[in-house]
Design a protein around this motif. Structure first.
Motif, PDB file in Angstrom:
ATOM      1  N   ALA A  59      -7.042   7.904   1.034  1.00 59.30           N
ATOM      2  CA  ALA A  59      -7.028   6.942   1.837  1.00 59.30           C
ATOM      3  C   ALA A  59      -6.911   7.360   3.743  1.00 59.30           C
ATOM      4  O   ALA A  59      -6.133   8.389   3.980  1.00 59.30           O
ATOM      5  CB  ALA A  59      -5.310   6.621   2.092  1.00 59.30           C
ATOM      6  N   LEU A  60      -7.276   6.411   4.209  1.00 58.50           N
ATOM      7  CA  LEU A  60      -7.352   6.677   5.937  1.00 58.50           C
ATOM      8  C   LEU A  60      -6.209   7.168   6.624  1.00 58.50           C
ATOM      9  O   LEU A  60      -5.382   7.658   7.437  1.00 58.50           O
ATOM     10  CB  LEU A  60      -8.433   5.977   6.897  1.00 58.50           C
ATOM     11  N   ASP A  61      -5.386   5.714   6.217  1.00 54.84           N
ATOM     12  CA  ASP A  61      -4.013   5.576   6.591  1.00 54.84           C
ATOM     13  C   ASP A  61      -3.351   6.992   6.280  1.00 54.84           C
ATOM     14  O   ASP A  61      -1.748   7.164   6.948  1.00 54.84           O
ATOM     15  CB  ASP A  61      -3.043   4.695   5.465  1.00 54.84           C
ATOM     16  N   GLU A  62      -3.253   7.197   4.445  1.00 54.93           N
ATOM     17  CA  GLU A  62      -2.768   8.702   4.901  1.00 54.93           C
ATOM     18  C   GLU A  62      -2.762   9.442   5.176  1.00 54.93           C
ATOM     19  O   GLU A  62      -2.108  10.579   5.401  1.00 54.93           O
ATOM     20  CB  GLU A  62      -2.716   8.550   2.761  1.00 54.93           C
ATOM     21  N   ALA A  63      -3.743   9.608   5.634  1.00 58.45           N
ATOM     22  CA  ALA A  63      -4.551  11.138   6.368  1.00 58.45           C
ATOM     23  C   ALA A  63      -3.566  11.399   6.909  1.00 58.45           C
ATOM     24  O   ALA A  63      -3.040  10.457   8.399  1.00 58.45           O
ATOM     25  CB  ALA A  63      -6.228  10.757   6.066  1.00 58.45           C
ATOM     26  N   MET A  64      -3.380  12.843   6.820  1.00 58.99           N
ATOM     27  CA  MET A  64      -2.836  13.041   8.819  1.00 58.99           C
ATOM     28  C   MET A  64      -3.555  13.731   9.135  1.00 58.99           C
ATOM     29  O   MET A  64      -4.809  14.867   9.418  1.00 58.99           O
ATOM     30  CB  MET A  64      -1.635  13.973   8.098  1.00 58.99           C
ATOM     31  N   GLU A  65      -3.397  13.265  11.049  1.00 60.97           N
ATOM     32  CA  GLU A  65      -4.124  14.744  12.083  1.00 60.97           C
ATOM     33  C   GLU A  65      -3.275  15.604  12.298  1.00 60.97           C
ATOM     34  O   GLU A  65      -2.213  15.220  12.850  1.00 60.97           O
ATOM     35  CB  GLU A  65      -4.563  13.330  12.902  1.00 60.97           C
ATOM     36  N   LEU A  66      -3.374  16.463  11.884  1.00 60.95           N
ATOM     37  CA  LEU A  66      -3.020  17.563  12.692  1.00 60.95           C
ATOM     38  C   LEU A  66      -4.418  18.749  13.163  1.00 60.95           C
ATOM     39  O   LEU A  66      -4.850  19.313  12.222  1.00 60.95           O
ATOM     40  CB  LEU A  66      -2.457  18.535  11.762  1.00 60.95           C
ATOM     41  N   SER A 103       1.157  -1.017   0.345  1.00 64.08           N
ATOM     42  CA  SER A 103       0.160  -0.026   0.042  1.00 64.08           C
ATOM     43  C   SER A 103       0.658   1.592  -0.625  1.00 64.08           C
ATOM     44  O   SER A 103       2.451   0.899   0.308  1.00 64.08           O
ATOM     45  CB  SER A 103      -0.782   0.073   0.714  1.00 64.08           C
ATOM     46  N   THR A 104       0.636   2.282   0.027  1.00 66.56           N
ATOM     47  CA  THR A 104       0.745   3.414  -0.378  1.00 66.56           C
ATOM     48  C   THR A 104       1.755   3.766   1.001  1.00 66.56           C
ATOM     49  O   THR A 104       2.950   4.709   0.855  1.00 66.56           O
ATOM     50  CB  THR A 104       0.090   4.812  -0.289  1.00 66.56           C
ATOM     51  N   THR A 105       1.341   3.237   2.292  1.00 63.75           N
ATOM     52  CA  THR A 105       2.054   3.803   2.961  1.00 63.75           C
ATOM     53  C   THR A 105       2.794   2.632   3.781  1.00 63.75           C
ATOM     54  O   THR A 105       3.768   2.322   4.511  1.00 63.75           O
ATOM     55  CB  THR A 105       0.569   3.476   4.598  1.00 63.75           C
ATOM     56  N   GLY A 106       3.414   1.684   2.994  1.00 58.56           N
ATOM     57  CA  GLY A 106       3.985   0.770   2.909  1.00 58.56           C
ATOM     58  C   GLY A 106       4.303  -0.337   3.279  1.00 58.56           C
ATOM     59  O   GLY A 106       4.903  -0.869   4.012  1.00 58.56           O
ATOM     60  N   MET A 107       2.675  -0.659   3.952  1.00 59.75           N
ATOM     61  CA  MET A 107       2.239  -1.687   4.070  1.00 59.75           C
ATOM     62  C   MET A 107       2.593  -3.188   3.112  1.00 59.75           C
ATOM     63  O   MET A 107       1.104  -2.654   2.013  1.00 59.75           O
ATOM     64  CB  MET A 107       0.620  -1.822   5.116  1.00 59.75           C
TER      65      MET A 107
END
Length: 1516
Positions: A1402-1409, A1092-1096
């Motif tokens: 993607a939820l994985d990619e989203a950054m919570e800031l 996946s894009t998050t490297g999984m």
């Protein structure tokens, strides 16, 4: 007076209390001779105070070697600037620090406090941390509250951004832990965090930790709490502080200067004066010019000046144009272009114009065609209607010429006739010709140019009456008498230099010794030597001339300045001039300089001389001093400083109002209302002796030259207009004027006013000066996020080291913070001599600002402090409770909302003659086709030349698969259900091997082969997939077999642990005895592994049922049948790419034309040529293929067209993706190939993910769209508000509205697929147009993850989730993507309204800031747009810091330009503060086969120091 204050401290001036005046002793006897600088004390104290507040570690930026070397000593030339090339340095003598200075030890600044422990810093890198930062006390805990440490107000959300090696990342699959680094592009980045969250190893991680620790410190101004609707992001508005000082004094009265006493023999005009002296004392010297050796070059007498001026006047009037049509008439404007070393020629030309009654416009010599600011001067000349330029012979020769010898037109300049004014080039006037000498009247005498804050140039017109009155006022206030000698160092073309050295001098028949700037550069003492030599009575200088003299005077024995009765300091109103005056007096008092001789003055182009200190004979009358509180000044109030001894501004008076003038102080903005006595305002002057207008600009003129000040009740104080001077200040006791700054230098930050000059003075006072050049500092403000932000740019000396400059920068920040209580947004150092110059060597401010904003300043060091400065960010978001089941019952969702759900056509009800439906298994479909249509071609593979490399018919594929099945049974000894890894390049072998496995009852896994040029990074991924999938054997080609056994391979992985490898190039001849027939369609058909894009790495299980359902769904959606041809340019290893490449043709019988994407790198046109050649109607590609075509063929469309490329038959071109549609790419692709016949609506996207490999695919049929006559843009694009999206809301806006983001529908939902949008936290259904997680229910959902660990909870959550209310029975699979459904106006074939699915990310990619959800792609898009050299960008977070990595396509010198631009754009568009900016080479950001950025690998590589970045900036 407070007895504790030592009496050297200048006591403050308060308006209205002259008793507070303190007589300052003249202490020439002190041993620290150069101690003067009021500022240096304050700065040292401020720095010491910062030190007490606690150590502060500012991580030093890291820089690539090649960038550091750039300023070598060989390339060094002393700057040709106002900074004195002789060692200017500090006032402290040559680098012998006085005790006050050395007491502040360097060690104090280098704080190695990472976690307060010495050990961790030594492992990380003690050498790279240096200097504290100014903002110590107020360094933000990043951006308001980004949950650093334990923030009290609300519990911190889980840190999505950092995962330790054993955690599950926000409940998304992880496959195996080793998989989290599945393509370790940067080697091994395992050692990321130790258990307690402290990064270990790697310098970067240590620096980031250091940065985070620093940012944890509390911010000074506490943010006020007020309720903000969860969605509206209101920027914090700076509320006025109730405790701020307010003006309390009485209203001021206008100050009147003494009477202008007209002496009887004063001439009636300046020309009359010239005529008088030219005829009665023709031998009297008027002007002596100097060569660069300081020898007199030429003496102009009054006689010569008179005769030559007449000659110029005659030629101007009679020799240009024809008798009937003279070129110039009285009142016309003429440019005077003379170099600074030729005052005599200038003077002759100037008086020639006055005599001819034309208006001289003195300007600078344009050195090159693109001189800083020269274009603006051209606009001024154009607007003044100038057609003739007077110049000297030498200057004319030096101007750039075209090959024909003509002077080219400078950029922005009007066409000019150049006239050389030397006598030998002019005609002699007839004996009887004399100019008409009039009394001074209200015609324009001359125009002086003025450069505004924004770089535009205005012309101030001065009337003949004003000119004369001004000369009279100067004569009276300076006590000028006939035949006095005056030394002038100033620019004689404008301002004080023109008024004293060209005009008033002639009125009084004085002798001017003119010192050119070029001589001052060679010999800074020249002006003092001339004063001694000529026993001059008066000298006109700037503080820099005094400063240079101080530095150079040591070797001089016989200096005697006792002849001077007046030393006019032209920039005496500048805050730093006081230190030069003091130091100068300290040194030269012993050489005969009397203290009362120093006469600072204040002037402005509009109001001419505003005030000047009179030379008194009474040496007991001390000058006025004001020691004012900076804090008060920033609120526009005068407060004598008492308690806070550091942040003070010491001002010297600039004397009293000019004779015959009225002065008042008005509020700087709004109505010109008089200020109170303790308030700072703009000085206004009412007098004949001021400018009258900005030439040709009536509106601006009215606001500046026709001001009628009012008192508090609104009554005018005078019926005559006043002129605004552009100077800020106040009138103190005794009528003394004090200037605190200029309107042009005013920066309003957070509601407080700061003066650029004060900030320059503070920066200059930060010793040691050996890092930057004095006088080469630019301070300006830029507007970012609705407030001004301060930028300081200084020229760095070529010999200073990185550590030195960084040290100096951190101390400047501290000093400015301590003294002005304001943060510096950006501090940049540029190589020496690179800031744009004004013609006299000063800094061209607006040009510097322009370069900074467009990213072409090329700094060599940058320190940004957005965390410190930006205090007006919106509130972090507090999550609101979502709608629960109860509110649905009550009817919350009923108010016009339908629940967001949609589905494709129903598979069950679709009648079609689908023969393949009879079979449960694909292996049976293939056997059936091999019998019924044996010679029908299913697959054609193209090579890079576009010719057919190989093809397969039904029977060929069947036979080949049988042989492979035999091989598996005999050589591999495999059982039913064993897993087999297929490691093949994209092609036909892969397809045969796949069906061979099905025939043998084995479960195939397709694996991308290792890249021969890059085995070290690609082979470990292959190994990992083989291990995680528990493959019992591997099948591959002979070539790859060899590769797996090579030396490089054994270096990358442990070759001995491979399972058996079978080479299918060498197949057994015989058929298998029996083909395997699976009994249960729910058993595994194949495994699909993907990173996946998050490297999984995640593998999903596909059953036979799902596989058949999938193929059927695609067949129906794309209308595939045996007579069709489909071109496929995709990687065949996972997802929809694999299904289209290997499975669909067998199921539907159509021919697939296979084009391996890797061949496009050789021949970018391959795919489109194939599509055109085979007249294909449907084609599939990936974004990387589309990008290759757009970039690679962008300029070649014509040549391909000539090769017969025609795309007009293409109905659908589908981009296969697992991400938000890349709308910019698809649009530019469509636009580019429109000329080749591509229908603009043919291009569409698909969407799939791990739990369901294809959810949407294929747009509406082109035909149908056309029938509906849809108007406007593509109906499948909507614009949403990006700010709402961060709050998980969808708000539709118009195209082009601010903060709008275009989203394209992801394609039509496949038959048999149902979609619902659910809240990822509460699992409740959401309404139409609400953002939530996309959940899918379909016959071709994968049946689960295939992992080493049977992680059941994750499994059931992702594959068998149920809604918490509503339809709680259906099992849904969670895609892990955020999106929304929207009913459109379109109807589909069955007459149903069409539901469009929009994927956001993607939820994985989203950054919570800051409590909000950001999608990296949005920030990246903004960043790529900000500078032409940024080709690619990736962002990720680390410990809640936002890290932005940009690829630079340009010279390394541009790297640092990007740091401020990136920071600005992310602040402006996303309200986020960037923590770290990393500039890298092209190609460093890793990308997977689908063209998606691998941001997590990038992060691991960055933290493990494996990127080799060009520059890393840590924003404070």
């Amino acid at each position: 007076m407070d007895p504790s204050v030592p009496h050297e401290r200048r006591t403050p001036v308060t308006p209205g209390s002259s008793s507070r005046y303190h007589r300052r002793r003249s202490s020439g006897s002190r041993d620290e001779r150069y101690r003067s600088d009021v500022h240096t004390e304050a700065v040292q104290a401020a720095l010491a105070k910062q030190k007490e507040r606690g150590k502060m570690a500012v991580p030093m930026p890291s820089k690539r070697r090649s960038l550091v070397v750039q300023s070598s000593m060989d390339a060094y030339t002393p700057p040709d600037t106002s900074s004195g090339s002789e060692g200017e340095g500090s006032m402290q003598g040559e680098g012998t620090p006085t005790s006050s200075q050395s007491s502040i030890n360097m060690e104090n600044w280098i704080s190695r406090a990472i976690h307060g422990s010495t050990t961790s810093s030594t492992t990380s890198s003690s050498s790279t941390q240096s200097g504290g930062s100014g903002a110590a006390s107020r360094l933000a805990d990043v951006m308001g509250q980004t949950h650093l440490g334990k923030s009290e107000n609300h519990s911190a959300p889980p840190d999505v951004t950092s995962y330790t090696t054993d955690s599950i990342q926000v409940e998304r699959p992880q496959g195996s832990t080793t998989a989290s680094r599945s393509t370790p592009k940067y080697g091994n980045a395992e050692l990321m965090e130790t258990g307690d969250g402290v990064p270990v190893g790697g310098r970067v991680s240590a620096k980031i930790q250091q940065l985070v620790n620093t940012l944890k410190r509390p911010k000074r101004p506490p943010l006020r709490e007020f309720f903000v609707d969860d969605f509206e992001e209101l920027l914090e508005v700076q509320q006025p502080d109730p405790n701020q000082p307010k003006a309390e004094g009485a209203q001021m009265l206008a100050m009147r200067g003494e009477q202008l006493g007209v002496v009887t023999n004063w001439p009636l005009s300046l020309e009359a004066a010239l005529q008088r002296w030219g005829t009665i004392s023709p031998k009297a010297p008027c002007l002596t010019t100097m060569d660069t050796n300081g020898k007199p070059l030429y003496i102009l007498t009054y006689g010569k000046l008179w005769t030559r001026s007449i000659k110029v006047a005659y030629n101007i009037l009679h020799k240009l144009g024809s008798k009937q049509e003279p070129m110039l008439r009285p009142g016309d404007r003429v440019a005077l272009v003379f170099p600074n070393n030729d005052p005599a020629a200038f003077m002759v030309a100037f008086y020639g114009c006055l005599l001819a009654e034309v208006v001289p416009v003195p300007i600078e010599v344009p050195l090159t065609r693109k001189d800083a600011g020269s274009q603006q001067i051209g606009f001024l000349l154009g607007s003044c209607g100038v057609t003739v330029a007077l110049t000297s012979d030498a200057c004319h020769k030096g101007l750039p010429k075209s090959p024909t010898g003509e002077i080219p037109q400078f950029k922005g300049w009007p066409k000019l006739l150049w006239i050389v004014t030397e006598s030998k080039h002019l005609s002699k006037p007839p004996r009887d010709w004399f100019p008409h000498i009039k009394d001074a009247n209200n015609e324009t005498a001359y125009i002086e140019y003025k450069t505004c804050k924004d770089g535009s140039v205005l012309g101030v017109t001065v009337m003949r009456m004003a000119l004369l009155t001004h000369c009279q006022a100067l004569t009276q206030s300076c006590g000028y008498t006939e035949a006095e000698t005056i030394v002038n160092v100033l620019d004689f073309k404008k301002d004080v230099g023109l008024w004293h050295g060209i005009l008033t001098s002639v009125m009084n028949m004085m002798h001017v010794i003119s010192i050119p700037y070029s001589l001052m550069k060679v010999n800074p003492l020249s002006w003092i030597q001339k004063v001694c030599q000529y026993k001059a009575k008066v000298a006109c200088v700037k503080s820099r001339d005094m400063h240079w003299a101080l530095v150079a005077h040591r070797d001089q024995r016989d200096i005697n300045l006792s002849s001077l009765r007046m030393l006019v300091v032209a920039d005496g109103a500048n805050p730093w001039s006081i230190s030069s005056c003091d130091a100068f007096l300290n040194v030269f008092q012993s050489k005969g300089l009397k203290p009362e001789v120093i006469c600072p003055c204040a002037s402005s182009p509009e109001a001419l001389t505003v005030a000047i200190r009179r030379p008194t004979d009474d040496s007991n009358q001390p000058p006025g001093r004001g020691v004012l509180s900076m804090q008060g000044l920033s609120h526009g109030v005068i407060r004598v400083d008492s308690e806070e001894k550091l942040s003070v501004l010491t001002l010297q008076d600039v004397g009293t109002v000019m004779p015959g003038a009225l002065m008042c102080v008005v509020k700087p903005d709004g109505v010109p209302q008089l200020c109170k006595t303790d308030e700072i305002g703009e000085l206004c002057v009412g007098s004949i002796a001021t400018g009258t207008s900005y030439y040709g600009l009536s509106g601006m003129t009215k606001n500046t030259f026709e001001v009628f000040p009012m008192n508090s009740v609104g009554a005018l104080i005078s019926e005559y207009p006043f002129t605004r001077t552009g100077l800020l200040g106040f009138v103190g006791p005794g009528g003394l004027c004090f200037i605190a700054g200029k309107m042009d230098g005013l920066m309003v930050v957070g509601g407080r006013r700061h003066n650029a000059d004060d900030i320059v003075a503070t920066a200059l006072a930060v010793e040691p000066m050996k890092f930057v050049y004095r006088g080469r500092i630019a301070v300006f403000s830029i507007s970012v996020l609705h407030d001004e932000r301060i930028v300081v740019v200084a020229e760095q000396r070529p010999d200073s080291t990185e550590e030195d400059s960084f040290q100096w920068m951190s101390r400047v920040l501290q000093a400015i913070d301590g003294i002005h209580q304001v943060g510096v947004y950006c501090l940049a150092l540029v190589p020496s001599n690179t800031l744009p110059k004004t013609p006299l060597g000063g800094i061209h401010l607006s040009e510097s600002k322009q370069l900074f904003l467009e990213g072409s300043l090329h700094p060599c060091n940058v320190l940004m402090c957005p965390h410190t400065c930006v205090t007006n960010l919106p509130k972090p978001r507090q999550k609101q409770p979502e709608i629960g089941p109860a509110s649905v019952m009550v009817g919350n969702l009923v108010s016009g909302k339908r629940i967001a759900q949609a589905s494709g056509r129903d598979l069950g009800q679709m009648e079609d003659n689908d023969q393949a439906r009879k079979f449960l298994f694909l292996s049976e479909v293939l056997q059936w086709r091999a019998q019924t249509t044996p010679d029908h071609v299913l697959y054609t593979l193209l090579n890079c030349r576009g010719t057919i490399a190989s093809s397969l018919t039904c029977v060929q594929l069947h036979k080949r698969a049988e042989k492979i099945a035999t091989m598996l049974a005999e050589r591999g000894h495999l059982q039913d259900g064993d897993h087999v890894a297929l490691v093949y390049p994209p092609g036909i072998d892969l397809i045969a091997a796949f069906y061979g496995c099905l025939y043998a009852g084995c479960v195939p896994i397709t694996v991308r082969p290792p890249h021969p040029q890059n085995i070290a990074t690609t082979l470990p991924t292959v190994k990992m997939i083989v291990e995680v999938s528990r493959s019992a054997c591997m099948m591959t080609t002979a070539v790859i077999c060899k590769l797996l056994r090579s030396k490089e391979a054994s270096a990358a992985v442990d070759v001995r642990s491979w399972p058996p490898v079978l080479d299918t190039d060498d197949l057994p001849k015989k058929k298998p005895p029996l083909l395997y027939k699976p009994s249960n369609p729910d058993t595994l058909a194949y495994l699909d592994f993907s990173v996946s894009t998050t490297g999984m790495l995640a593998g999903v299980k596909m059953s036979h049922t799902a596989t058949s359902a999938f193929c059927r769904s695609i067949k129906l959606q794309c209308e595939l049948y045996p007579s069709r041809e489909v071109a496929i340019c995709l990687d065949p290893y996972c997802g929809l790419g694999f299904v289209l490449w290997c499975l669909c043709s067998v199921y539907s019988g159509h021919q697939s034309i296979l084009i391996p994407p890797s061949e496009l790198e050789v021949n970018p046109a391959l795919w489109l040529l194939g599509v055109s050649q085979y007249k294909v109607r449907d084609t599939f590609c990936s974004y990387s293929v589309m990008e290759l075509c757009t970039k690679g063929l962008g300029l070649q469309t014509e040549s391909i067209k000539s090769r017969g490329l025609d795309l007009s038959r293409v109905r659908t071109c589908v981009v296969v993706a697992e991400e938000r549609p890349r709308i910019a790419l698809t649009q530019s692709f469509s636009k580019l190939f429109k000329d080749l016949g591509l229908h603009p609506r043919a291009v569409s996207t698909s969407f799939g993910c791990r739990v369901n490999l294809a959810i949407c695919l294929q747009p509406h049929r082109l035909g149908k769209l056309a029938d509906q006559g849809t108007s406007g843009p593509d109906p499948t694009t909507v614009y949403v508000d990006m700010r709402a999206l961060r709050h998980d809301r969808v708000r539709l806006v118009e195209r082009g509205s601010p903060h709008s983001l275009p989203l394209m529908e992801s394609g039509k939902i496949l038959p048999g697929v149902r979609i619902i949008i659910a809240n990822p936290e509460t699992k409740g259904p959401l309404g139409d147009s609400h953002l939530g997680e996309i959940w899918v229910c379909s016959g071709h959902n994968a049946s689960g993850y295939f992992t080493v660990y049977g992680d059941e909870a994750l499994q059931s959550d992702h594959f068998t989730s149920r809604l918490s209310f509503g339809d709680t029975q259906t099992n849904w699979a969670r895609t892990g993507y955020l999106g929304f459904l929207r009913r459109t106006e379109l109807t589909d074939a069955s007459g149903e309204r069409h539901d469009a699915l929009y994927v956001v990310g993607a939820l994985d990619e989203a950054m919570e800031l800051r409590g909000m959800r950001y999608h990296p792609i949005d920030i990246e898009t903004s960043v790529i747009r900000t500078h032409k050299s940024i080709t690619e960008c990736a962002v990720f977070t680390w410990t809640n810091l936002l890290v932005v990595v940009v690829e630079l396509d340009g010279s390394e010198q541009e790297a640092l330009d990007l740091v401020p631009l990136v920071t600005n754009v992310v602040l402006e568009e996303h309200y986020l503060i960037v923590g770290v900016v990393v500039v890298v080479d092209i190609g460093v950001i890793p990308i997977n086969s689908r063209g998606e950025k691998q941001r997590m690998h990038l992060r691991d590589g960055f933290l493990a120091d494996q990127l080799d970045p060009i520059y890393v900036a840590y924003n404070m």
